[in-house]
Structures are given as C-alpha cells and as structure tokens.
Design a protein around this motif. Structure first.
Motif, PDB file in Angstrom:
ATOM      1  N   ARG A   1       0.840  -1.203   0.000  1.00 58.19           N
ATOM      2  CA  ARG A   1       0.000   0.000   0.000  1.00 58.19           C
ATOM      3  C   ARG A   1       0.876   1.254   0.000  1.00 58.19           C
ATOM      4  NH1 ARG A   1      -5.273  -0.841   2.746  1.00 58.19           N
ATOM      5  NH2 ARG A   1      -5.530  -1.847   0.745  1.00 58.19           N
ATOM      6  N   ARG A   2       1.933   1.254   0.808  1.00 57.48           N
ATOM      7  CA  ARG A   2       2.863   2.396   0.819  1.00 57.48           C
ATOM      8  C   ARG A   2       3.471   2.617  -0.559  1.00 57.48           C
ATOM      9  NH1 ARG A   2       6.559   2.234   6.297  1.00 57.48           N
ATOM     10  NH2 ARG A   2       4.812   2.317   7.720  1.00 57.48           N
ATOM     11  N   GLN A   3       3.934   1.537  -1.180  1.00 54.94           N
ATOM     12  CA  GLN A   3       4.579   1.652  -2.491  1.00 54.94           C
ATOM     13  C   GLN A   3       3.598   2.156  -3.543  1.00 54.94           C
ATOM     14  OE1 GLN A   3       7.988   1.255  -2.947  1.00 54.94           O
ATOM     15  NE2 GLN A   3       7.406   2.357  -4.803  1.00 54.94           N
ATOM     16  N   ALA A   4       2.357   1.737  -3.470  1.00 55.66           N
ATOM     17  CA  ALA A   4       1.350   2.208  -4.429  1.00 55.66           C
ATOM     18  C   ALA A   4       1.141   3.711  -4.297  1.00 55.66           C
ATOM     19  CB  ALA A   4       0.032   1.459  -4.218  1.00 55.66           C
ATOM     20  N   ILE A   5       1.175   4.217  -3.077  1.00 55.59           N
ATOM     21  CA  ILE A   5       1.017   5.661  -2.858  1.00 55.59           C
ATOM     22  C   ILE A   5       2.236   6.409  -3.386  1.00 55.59           C
ATOM     23  CG2 ILE A   5       0.892   7.436  -1.055  1.00 55.59           C
ATOM     24  CD1 ILE A   5      -1.023   5.494   0.450  1.00 55.59           C
ATOM     25  N   VAL A   6       3.430   5.879  -3.133  1.00 55.70           N
ATOM     26  CA  VAL A   6       4.660   6.487  -3.661  1.00 55.70           C
ATOM     27  C   VAL A   6       4.624   6.501  -5.192  1.00 55.70           C
ATOM     28  CG1 VAL A   6       7.163   6.168  -3.890  1.00 55.70           C
ATOM     29  CG2 VAL A   6       6.067   5.942  -1.644  1.00 55.70           C
ATOM     30  N   ASN A   7       4.221   5.383  -5.790  1.00 54.42           N
ATOM     31  CA  ASN A   7       4.146   5.289  -7.251  1.00 54.42           C
ATOM     32  C   ASN A   7       3.125   6.270  -7.825  1.00 54.42           C
ATOM     33  OD1 ASN A   7       6.021   3.234  -7.036  1.00 54.42           O
ATOM     34  ND2 ASN A   7       4.561   1.595  -7.439  1.00 54.42           N
ATOM     35  N   CYS A   8       2.004   6.415  -7.150  1.00 49.82           N
ATOM     36  CA  CYS A   8       0.972   7.346  -7.598  1.00 49.82           C
ATOM     37  C   CYS A   8       1.509   8.775  -7.572  1.00 49.82           C
ATOM     38  CB  CYS A   8      -0.265   7.219  -6.714  1.00 49.82           C
ATOM     39  SG  CYS A   8      -1.631   8.282  -7.207  1.00 49.82           S
ATOM     40  N   ALA A   9       2.218   9.122  -6.510  1.00 54.79           N
ATOM     41  CA  ALA A   9       2.808  10.463  -6.425  1.00 54.79           C
ATOM     42  C   ALA A   9       3.751  10.694  -7.602  1.00 54.79           C
ATOM     43  CB  ALA A   9       3.546  10.635  -5.096  1.00 54.79           C
ATOM     44  N   ALA A  10       4.629   9.745  -7.858  1.00 53.55           N
ATOM     45  CA  ALA A  10       5.597   9.878  -8.952  1.00 53.55           C
ATOM     46  C   ALA A  10       4.891   9.971 -10.308  1.00 53.55           C
ATOM     47  CB  ALA A  10       6.572   8.705  -8.940  1.00 53.55           C
ATOM     48  N   ALA A  11       3.833   9.196 -10.499  1.00 52.31           N
ATOM     49  CA  ALA A  11       3.103   9.208 -11.770  1.00 52.31           C
ATOM     50  C   ALA A  11       2.436  10.558 -12.034  1.00 52.31           C
ATOM     51  CB  ALA A  11       2.056   8.095 -11.776  1.00 52.31           C
ATOM     52  N   HIS A  12       2.174  11.302 -10.966  1.00 55.99           N
ATOM     53  CA  HIS A  12       1.550  12.628 -11.099  1.00 55.99           C
ATOM     54  C   HIS A  12       2.563  13.750 -10.873  1.00 55.99           C
ATOM     55  CE1 HIS A  12      -2.075  10.141 -10.638  1.00 55.99           C
ATOM     56  NE2 HIS A  12      -2.640  11.080 -11.366  1.00 55.99           N
ATOM     57  N   ASP A  13       3.858  13.421 -11.006  1.00 57.26           N
ATOM     58  CA  ASP A  13       4.938  14.411 -10.844  1.00 57.26           C
ATOM     59  C   ASP A  13       4.923  15.105  -9.490  1.00 57.26           C
ATOM     60  OD1 ASP A  13       6.025  13.921 -13.395  1.00 57.26           O
ATOM     61  OD2 ASP A  13       4.513  15.230 -14.306  1.00 57.26           O
ATOM     62  N   HIS A  14       4.669  14.310  -8.453  1.00 53.45           N
ATOM     63  CA  HIS A  14       4.701  14.811  -7.080  1.00 53.45           C
ATOM     64  C   HIS A  14       5.726  14.016  -6.287  1.00 53.45           C
ATOM     65  CE1 HIS A  14       0.855  16.572  -8.211  1.00 53.45           C
ATOM     66  NE2 HIS A  14       0.894  17.290  -7.105  1.00 53.45           N
ATOM     67  N   GLU A  15       6.229  14.640  -5.256  1.00 49.69           N
ATOM     68  CA  GLU A  15       7.100  13.959  -4.304  1.00 49.69           C
ATOM     69  C   GLU A  15       6.304  13.747  -3.021  1.00 49.69           C
ATOM     70  OE1 GLU A  15      11.210  14.687  -1.792  1.00 49.69           O
ATOM     71  OE2 GLU A  15      10.721  15.995  -3.466  1.00 49.69           O
ATOM     72  N   LEU A  16       6.274  12.513  -2.533  1.00 49.20           N
ATOM     73  CA  LEU A  16       5.548  12.218  -1.302  1.00 49.20           C
ATOM     74  C   LEU A  16       6.331  12.786  -0.130  1.00 49.20           C
ATOM     75  CD1 LEU A  16       2.981  10.753  -0.308  1.00 49.20           C
ATOM     76  CD2 LEU A  16       4.441   8.798   0.173  1.00 49.20           C
ATOM     77  N   THR A  17       5.727  13.746   0.565  1.00 52.45           N
ATOM     78  CA  THR A  17       6.378  14.425   1.679  1.00 52.45           C
ATOM     79  C   THR A  17       6.199  13.663   2.982  1.00 52.45           C
ATOM     80  OG1 THR A  17       6.064  16.549   0.609  1.00 52.45           O
ATOM     81  CG2 THR A  17       6.453  16.583   2.968  1.00 52.45           C
ATOM     82  N   ALA A  18       4.997  13.134   3.191  1.00 54.28           N
ATOM     83  CA  ALA A  18       4.701  12.398   4.425  1.00 54.28           C
ATOM     84  C   ALA A  18       3.577  11.410   4.142  1.00 54.28           C
ATOM     85  CB  ALA A  18       4.297  13.343   5.547  1.00 54.28           C
ATOM     86  N   LEU A  19       3.619  10.302   4.857  1.00 58.91           N
ATOM     87  CA  LEU A  19       2.571   9.292   4.764  1.00 58.91           C
ATOM     88  C   LEU A  19       1.980   9.101   6.149  1.00 58.91           C
ATOM     89  CD1 LEU A  19       1.000   7.130   3.203  1.00 58.91           C
ATOM     90  CD2 LEU A  19       2.906   5.570   3.622  1.00 58.91           C
ATOM     91  N   PHE A  20       0.688   9.308   6.263  1.00 62.08           N
ATOM     92  CA  PHE A  20      -0.023   9.184   7.530  1.00 62.08           C
ATOM     93  C   PHE A  20      -0.815   7.878   7.509  1.00 62.08           C
ATOM     94  CE2 PHE A  20       0.689  13.613   6.642  1.00 62.08           C
ATOM     95  CZ  PHE A  20       1.099  14.131   7.854  1.00 62.08           C
ATOM     96  N   ILE A  21      -0.613   7.040   8.537  1.00 60.16           N
ATOM     97  CA  ILE A  21      -1.255   5.726   8.597  1.00 60.16           C
ATOM     98  C   ILE A  21      -2.020   5.611   9.906  1.00 60.16           C
ATOM     99  CG2 ILE A  21      -0.906   3.231   8.548  1.00 60.16           C
ATOM    100  CD1 ILE A  21       1.796   3.779   7.148  1.00 60.16           C
ATOM    101  N   ASP A  22      -3.322   5.412   9.791  1.00 58.63           N
ATOM    102  CA  ASP A  22      -4.157   5.242  10.979  1.00 58.63           C
ATOM    103  C   ASP A  22      -4.239   3.782  11.373  1.00 58.63           C
ATOM    104  OD1 ASP A  22      -5.334   7.340  12.468  1.00 58.63           O
ATOM    105  OD2 ASP A  22      -6.526   7.921  10.725  1.00 58.63           O
TER     106      ASP A  22
END
Length: 115
Positions: free
Chosen positions: A22-43
C-alpha cells in the motif's frame, strides 16, 4: 517537483507485506503525477481518524494541496467518504487514488472478469 501527502487506514489483520504494498502504491501514484511524497499518515484501527486529522493539518499548511489515498473508503472512519471528499475539494484539496477503481462486477479496470 510538487509535493503530496499520503494517507491510509489499516484494516483488521493487515500484514506487513500489505502495508508495504500500500505504501509503495502511494509512492508510485505520487511519482506518476509528478509529485514527491512528503509524508505518509497511517491510521491504526484503534486510533482512526487521528492520522487523517494530522494529514489535513499538514495539507492546510501548504498551497498545493494533494492527498493520495488507496480509495475513498479510507475516509469512512470519519463519516461518509463522498461527503468527506467533497468537503476536502471545497478546501482546495485534490484527492488522488493509488488503487485502481473497481468496476461493476467486482473487477479492477484492466483485469478479466471471473467466468
């Protein structure tokens, strides 16, 4: 490069492998949209929606507001996911989904339907 924040809510008996995926999918999504993931919040199940609130506070502190979630169901601990998305969009928060949407019939886009 623009920044984005990620968020997801753990489910009951979620394995370390599922969390990593799940973390990697979020990182990949950020990269695919030309964004850098700054922080990941997990509840965690017991603490939801504490981390979502922290993510929203972080988003409100920046001009370019992008939140990546696997799907809208991760907002359910706070209420109706569609209403929460609408509220976020009214506050200029763009929501990106890292998980392929499920089509009617239960299959993700691009996957064959069960026979």
């Amino acid at each position: 490069m623009r920044i984005a924040f990620g968020y997801f809510n753990k489910h009951f008996l979620m394995t370390d492998s599922e969390i990593a995926t799940r973390r990697q999918a979020i990182v990949n999504c950020a990269a695919a949209h030309d964004h850098e993931l700054t922080a990941l919040f997990i509840d965690e199940i017991k603490t939801a929606p504490t981390e979502l609130h922290r993510a929203l506070a972080a988003l409100m502190a920046v001009d370019d507001r992008v939140l990546i979630v696997p799907n809208l169901l991760h907002f359910a601990a706070s209420g109706n996911p569609l209403e929460i998305r609408e509220s976020m969009q009214c506050n200029h928060i763009k929501i990106l989904l890292s998980q392929p949407p499920i089509r009617r019939g239960g299959c993700a886009e691009g996957y064959p339907s069960p026979q």
